[in-house]
Design a protein around this motif. Sequence first.
Motif, short mmCIF file in Angstrom:
data_model
loop_
_atom_site.label_atom_id
_atom_site.label_comp_id
_atom_site.label_asym_id
_atom_site.label_seq_id
_atom_site.Cartn_x
_atom_site.Cartn_y
_atom_site.Cartn_z
N GLY A 125 8.33 -1.70 5.68
CA GLY A 125 8.89 -1.11 4.47
C GLY A 125 7.91 -0.19 3.77
O GLY A 125 8.28 0.87 3.26
N ARG A 126 6.64 -0.59 3.77
CA ARG A 126 5.62 0.24 3.11
C ARG A 126 5.39 1.53 3.88
O ARG A 126 5.22 2.60 3.28
N VAL A 157 -3.91 2.03 -1.51
CA VAL A 157 -2.63 1.66 -0.91
C VAL A 157 -2.80 0.46 0.01
O VAL A 157 -2.02 -0.51 -0.03
N ALA A 158 -3.83 0.50 0.84
CA ALA A 158 -4.08 -0.61 1.77
C ALA A 158 -4.39 -1.90 1.01
O ALA A 158 -3.91 -2.98 1.37
N THR A 159 -5.20 -1.78 -0.05
CA THR A 159 -5.56 -2.98 -0.81
C THR A 159 -4.35 -3.59 -1.50
O THR A 159 -4.13 -4.81 -1.41
N SER A 160 -3.56 -2.76 -2.18
CA SER A 160 -2.40 -3.29 -2.88
C SER A 160 -1.37 -3.85 -1.91
O SER A 160 -0.78 -4.91 -2.16
N THR A 161 -1.18 -3.16 -0.76
CA THR A 161 -0.24 -3.67 0.24
C THR A 161 -0.72 -5.00 0.80
O THR A 161 0.07 -5.94 0.97
N ASP A 164 -0.32 -7.78 -1.99
CA ASP A 164 1.08 -8.11 -2.21
C ASP A 164 1.69 -8.82 -1.00
O ASP A 164 2.38 -9.85 -1.15
N ALA A 165 1.45 -8.26 0.18
CA ALA A 165 2.03 -8.86 1.39
C ALA A 165 1.45 -10.24 1.66
O ALA A 165 2.18 -11.18 2.01
N GLY A 166 0.14 -10.38 1.50
CA GLY A 166 -0.49 -11.67 1.74
C GLY A 166 0.04 -12.76 0.82
O GLY A 166 0.40 -13.85 1.26
N LEU A 167 0.11 -12.46 -0.48
CA LEU A 167 0.60 -13.46 -1.42
C LEU A 167 2.08 -13.77 -1.17
O LEU A 167 2.52 -14.93 -1.29
N ALA A 208 -9.10 -12.28 -10.49
CA ALA A 208 -9.00 -12.17 -9.04
C ALA A 208 -8.49 -10.82 -8.56
O ALA A 208 -8.90 -10.35 -7.50
N ILE A 209 -7.60 -10.17 -9.32
CA ILE A 209 -6.95 -8.95 -8.83
C ILE A 209 -7.56 -7.69 -9.43
O ILE A 209 -7.82 -6.70 -8.73
#
Length: 429
Positions: A125-126, A157-161, A164-167, A208-209
């Motif tokens: 999706g990303r 982009v990679a960090t936020s993806t 988000d995806a990991g959590l 943490a974020i």
Amino acid sequence: MSNAQAPARSASRRPALLVAAVLGLALAVVIVVVTPWDLLPAPAGGRTPVDPAQAFTAEQIARAEDFTGQLRPASLTSLLLGLVVSAVFGLTRAGAATARAVARPLGGGWAWQVLLGGLAVLVAGRLVTLPLSAYGEMVRHRFGLSTRGWGLWARDVATSTGIDAGLTVLGMLALVALARRAPRTWWAWAGGAAAALVVVGSFLYPLAIEPAFNRFESMPAGELRTDLFALAERSGTPVQDVLVADASRRTTALNAYVSGFGSTRRIVVYDTVLDQLSAEEVESIVAHELGHVATDDVLTGTLIGALGAGAGVALLGWLLGSTPLLRRSGASGPGDGQVIGLLLFLLAVGTLLSTPVQNLVSRHVEARADLHALDLTRDPASFIAVQRQLGEANLSDPDPPAVWQWAFGSHPTAAQRVAFAEDWTRVRG
């Protein structure tokens, strides 16, 4: 998870729907009670008209409208495209097939199906919406709002993806595990866990974020730092530190906020704010953020989020008891790892539907923080100057379409805030 457990799913549907209705009603009551609907009495002669032309020049209005006119269609297209991709994986057997395929090299177990299948769906999706994100970044560069190089943009982009995806997939893994262990009552346990995670997340996010995207340094000793500490004391919300974020590495936008709780509470100011605003204007913008603390907006938002999460998971329990829906997705039940595509689609739909409600509450909460800033500083001139500079620097649409503001506007418009300050002046003298 076999079809033999269909009776267990069916038996849990009605209680799940009942709990969802009860929690939804409780959520509605809390929103009605805690949202500050009326803040100021109408001044003599009526309220100040909301007129963007009174807050900005014609050139500023034209530039902001040009910016949002170029960005808004891409944002809406990205939203709809992401939802379509999610629907393809959730409402067809594509999601189940993807989960099986990516988990097969590791044995094909349900846990790998959830973890790797979820990551595959989210990353797909990303990637589909990535060109629109890149276009949006180009527009921000064109208007001078973004200062990021493409390397830093790609890293962000990679960090936020990744975060988000990991959590998200870890949450889905816990949900499916509960469904396997307690087929009848999994949604109740998962709802309680989701509500608890909302509470924990609101406390951990600043620690943490936030550091993943900005570096923070204590504001150097000086008059402004001393004044901000004094402002926090007058607000009844003392802070432990005043930090400066290196936001100029990414943007020319202006912002400040208060994060943390108790011994970790701190004022955070973008370095762009220090470069572009006077000391009085910095105090005004910080006073607004202190207003959120003084009225416990984070705790209230956490309560609303916890109730919403509990209601949403209970509703999810009802939906995942639907045999036709499960058959369409290729999953046998909520404890089947192949259900991950359907889970992510329902999560996306729930997020989209709840956004207008969240923003409705947010706009009123932000207006109350504006009132706190005006009461605390007694300086409407600086407040109005800040709103004008925020609107100009952030290229905020001074007069967005009503439907767009209703659905996606988390703050009052700059023109509305200027009119509110004028009302405050007339009411409070």
